[in-house]
Motif scaffolding. Structure first.
Motif, PDB file in Angstrom:
ATOM      1  N   ILE A   1       0.812  -1.216   0.000  1.00 25.38           N
ATOM      2  CA  ILE A   1       0.000   0.000   0.000  1.00 25.38           C
ATOM      3  C   ILE A   1       0.845   1.265   0.000  1.00 25.38           C
ATOM      4  N   ASP A   2       1.852   1.316   0.854  1.00 31.05           N
ATOM      5  CA  ASP A   2       2.607   2.547   1.035  1.00 31.05           C
ATOM      6  C   ASP A   2       4.055   2.358   0.616  1.00 31.05           C
ATOM      7  N   ARG A   3       4.779   3.467   0.620  1.00 34.06           N
ATOM      8  CA  ARG A   3       6.195   3.416   0.296  1.00 34.06           C
ATOM      9  C   ARG A   3       6.984   2.823   1.455  1.00 34.06           C
ATOM     10  N   LYS A   4       8.192   2.371   1.174  1.00 31.45           N
ATOM     11  CA  LYS A   4       9.065   1.840   2.212  1.00 31.45           C
ATOM     12  C   LYS A   4      10.203   2.834   2.461  1.00 31.45           C
ATOM     13  N   PRO A   5      10.864   2.741   3.621  1.00 31.04           N
ATOM     14  CA  PRO A   5      11.995   3.642   3.886  1.00 31.04           C
ATOM     15  C   PRO A   5      13.090   3.468   2.845  1.00 31.04           C
ATOM     16  N   THR A   6      13.750   4.572   2.525  1.00 33.50           N
ATOM     17  CA  THR A   6      14.821   4.548   1.523  1.00 33.50           C
ATOM     18  C   THR A   6      16.107   5.061   2.154  1.00 33.50           C
ATOM     19  N   ILE A   7      17.186   4.301   2.008  1.00 33.96           N
ATOM     20  CA  ILE A   7      18.482   4.693   2.565  1.00 33.96           C
ATOM     21  C   ILE A   7      19.151   5.680   1.608  1.00 33.96           C
ATOM     22  N   LEU A   8      19.457   6.867   2.107  1.00 33.25           N
ATOM     23  CA  LEU A   8      20.104   7.898   1.290  1.00 33.25           C
ATOM     24  C   LEU A   8      21.614   7.970   1.543  1.00 33.25           C
ATOM     25  N   MET A   9      22.052   7.529   2.732  1.00 32.97           N
ATOM     26  CA  MET A   9      23.482   7.473   3.044  1.00 32.97           C
ATOM     27  C   MET A   9      23.748   6.217   3.851  1.00 32.97           C
ATOM     28  N   LYS A  10      24.830   5.537   3.539  1.00 31.40           N
ATOM     29  CA  LYS A  10      25.207   4.331   4.274  1.00 31.40           C
ATOM     30  C   LYS A  10      26.719   4.304   4.429  1.00 31.40           C
ATOM     31  N   GLY A  11      27.184   4.086   5.659  1.00 32.37           N
ATOM     32  CA  GLY A  11      28.621   4.063   5.916  1.00 32.37           C
ATOM     33  C   GLY A  11      29.286   5.391   5.624  1.00 32.37           C
ATOM     34  N   GLY A  12      28.526   6.480   5.754  1.00 36.40           N
ATOM     35  CA  GLY A  12      29.092   7.812   5.513  1.00 36.40           C
ATOM     36  C   GLY A  12      29.146   8.214   4.058  1.00 36.40           C
ATOM     37  N   MET A  13      28.619   7.405   3.139  1.00 36.26           N
ATOM     38  CA  MET A  13      28.650   7.701   1.712  1.00 36.26           C
ATOM     39  C   MET A  13      27.231   7.836   1.178  1.00 36.26           C
ATOM     40  N   PHE A  14      26.999   8.880   0.369  1.00 38.81           N
ATOM     41  CA  PHE A  14      25.681   9.088  -0.232  1.00 38.81           C
ATOM     42  C   PHE A  14      25.397   8.000  -1.264  1.00 38.81           C
TER      43      PHE A  14
ATOM     44  N   LEU B   1      19.146  18.138   7.449  1.00 39.79           N
ATOM     45  CA  LEU B   1      20.157  17.741   8.428  1.00 39.79           C
ATOM     46  C   LEU B   1      20.420  18.860   9.433  1.00 39.79           C
ATOM     47  N   ARG B   2      20.423  20.099   8.950  1.00 41.35           N
ATOM     48  CA  ARG B   2      20.617  21.234   9.874  1.00 41.35           C
ATOM     49  C   ARG B   2      19.469  21.308  10.871  1.00 41.35           C
ATOM     50  N   LEU B   3      18.233  21.066  10.399  1.00 41.67           N
ATOM     51  CA  LEU B   3      17.083  21.076  11.291  1.00 41.67           C
ATOM     52  C   LEU B   3      17.164  19.945  12.313  1.00 41.67           C
ATOM     53  N   LYS B   4      17.825  18.855  11.942  1.00 45.22           N
ATOM     54  CA  LYS B   4      17.987  17.718  12.846  1.00 45.22           C
ATOM     55  C   LYS B   4      19.159  17.912  13.814  1.00 45.22           C
ATOM     56  N   GLY B   5      19.887  19.023  13.666  1.00 41.66           N
ATOM     57  CA  GLY B   5      21.047  19.251  14.513  1.00 41.66           C
ATOM     58  C   GLY B   5      22.237  18.400  14.131  1.00 41.66           C
ATOM     59  N   ALA B   6      22.323  18.033  12.848  1.00 43.56           N
ATOM     60  CA  ALA B   6      23.430  17.200  12.375  1.00 43.56           C
ATOM     61  C   ALA B   6      24.026  17.809  11.103  1.00 43.56           C
ATOM     62  N   PRO B   7      24.650  18.994  11.219  1.00 46.23           N
ATOM     63  CA  PRO B   7      25.159  19.671  10.014  1.00 46.23           C
ATOM     64  C   PRO B   7      26.462  19.086   9.477  1.00 46.23           C
ATOM     65  N   ASN B   8      27.207  18.334  10.306  1.00 50.09           N
ATOM     66  CA  ASN B   8      28.517  17.822   9.893  1.00 50.09           C
ATOM     67  C   ASN B   8      28.382  16.420   9.296  1.00 50.09           C
ATOM     68  N   LEU B   9      28.614  16.317   7.996  1.00 50.26           N
ATOM     69  CA  LEU B   9      28.462  15.034   7.303  1.00 50.26           C
ATOM     70  C   LEU B   9      29.458  13.999   7.795  1.00 50.26           C
ATOM     71  N   SER B  10      30.633  14.429   8.263  1.00 47.15           N
ATOM     72  CA  SER B  10      31.655  13.487   8.718  1.00 47.15           C
ATOM     73  C   SER B  10      31.227  12.735   9.981  1.00 47.15           C
ATOM     74  N   GLU B  11      30.189  13.256  10.694  1.00 42.96           N
ATOM     75  CA  GLU B  11      29.720  12.607  11.922  1.00 42.96           C
ATOM     76  C   GLU B  11      28.580  11.623  11.665  1.00 42.96           C
ATOM     77  N   ILE B  12      28.091  11.579  10.412  1.00 42.08           N
ATOM     78  CA  ILE B  12      26.889  10.787  10.108  1.00 42.08           C
ATOM     79  C   ILE B  12      27.268   9.455   9.481  1.00 42.08           C
ATOM     80  N   ASP B  13      26.634   8.381   9.969  1.00 43.65           N
ATOM     81  CA  ASP B  13      26.837   7.063   9.387  1.00 43.65           C
ATOM     82  C   ASP B  13      25.766   6.749   8.350  1.00 43.65           C
ATOM     83  N   SER B  14      24.491   7.000   8.709  1.00 42.96           N
ATOM     84  CA  SER B  14      23.386   6.640   7.808  1.00 42.96           C
ATOM     85  C   SER B  14      22.300   7.707   7.833  1.00 42.96           C
TER      86      SER B  14
END
Length: 232
Positions: free
Chosen positions: A98-111, A130-143
């Motif tokens: 019926i609905d859409r499924k979650p989509t991974i946009l970044m994995k292991g720090g890579m888009f 990401l800025r609204l989520k308080g996560a502006p630094n891409l180097s700190e994000i895994d997924s």
């Protein structure tokens, strides 16, 4: 009043009749929204969004156009609500169908550029989220995951996560909702007793804040950290 013209529409309707039609349609919208439940208001999947947009457009046309049929408008509102409830039920039973499924946009720090293209997500839009989520630094994000209702979830790398009280060997912090003790000059006896407190304790706290008359207090709340908030 000509009830047939009132229900089916006429260019000669009075201002009072137009206002009454708007009130009836508004009440029908409230009832339909209650039928659809919290999901319609809080978590919008694809079909929820279409139903919401359709009902709003329908209501606007019926409220502005005196020649439109109020009867058909009410029928369509409740048909929309029924279809939405049915699809939400099917979404719970068979979410992938019926609905859409979650989509991974970044994995292991890579888009994952292909997934971004499939979801029509631009880099500027994603960085803004990401800025609204308080996560502006891409180097700190895994997924990064795009949820079915349009919001993103961010999973940071372990080394970027803040220390917890458990990791610092600190005692757990008390978690509780603020409790109303006084509202509009009246003590909430049930809340006061549930917290194991009495009038003497409450009056002492008020006097510490320079308040001598209970009737002067608009709101007094006991917060989770033990602080008594008072507004007069």
């Amino acid at each position: 009043m000509d009830w047939k013209s009132f229900m089916e529409g006429s260019k000669d309707l009075s201002v009072f009749a137009l206002a009454l039609r708007a009130v009836i349609l508004y009440i029908a919208l409230i009832i339909a929204t209650r039928m659809m439940g919290h999901r319609q208001v809080g978590i919008l999947s694809g079909h929820n969004y279409l139903v919401a947009a359709g009902i709003v457009s329908l209501a606007a046309i019926r409220m502005l156009n005196p020649e439109s049929s109020l009867t058909s408008g009410i029928v369509i509102v409740f048909v929309y609500a029924f279809v939405n409830v049915l699809l939400s039920y099917l979404d719970i039973k068979w979410p992938k169908a019926i609905d859409r499924k979650p989509t991974i946009l970044m994995k292991g720090g890579m888009f994952l550029r292909e997934n971004m293209l499939d979801c029509h997500v631009t880099l500027d839009n994603l960085l803004g989220q990401l800025r609204l989520k308080g996560a502006p630094n891409l180097s700190e994000i895994d997924s990064i995951v795009l949820e079915p209702y349009g919001k993103i979830s961010v999973i940071k790398k372990p080394e970027a996560l803040p220390l917890t009280r458990k990791q610092m060997n600190l005692p757990p912090k008390m978690v509780a909702l603020p409790t109303i003790l006084i509202y509009d000059g009246k003590i909430d006896e049930m809340n006061l007793h549930q917290m194991g407190l009495d009038h003497e304790w409450l009056i002492t706290r008020l006097r510490e804040k320079g308040i001598m008359n209970l009737k002067d207090v608009f709101l007094a709340m006991l917060e989770a950290n033990g602080t008594v908030y008072v507004s007069v």
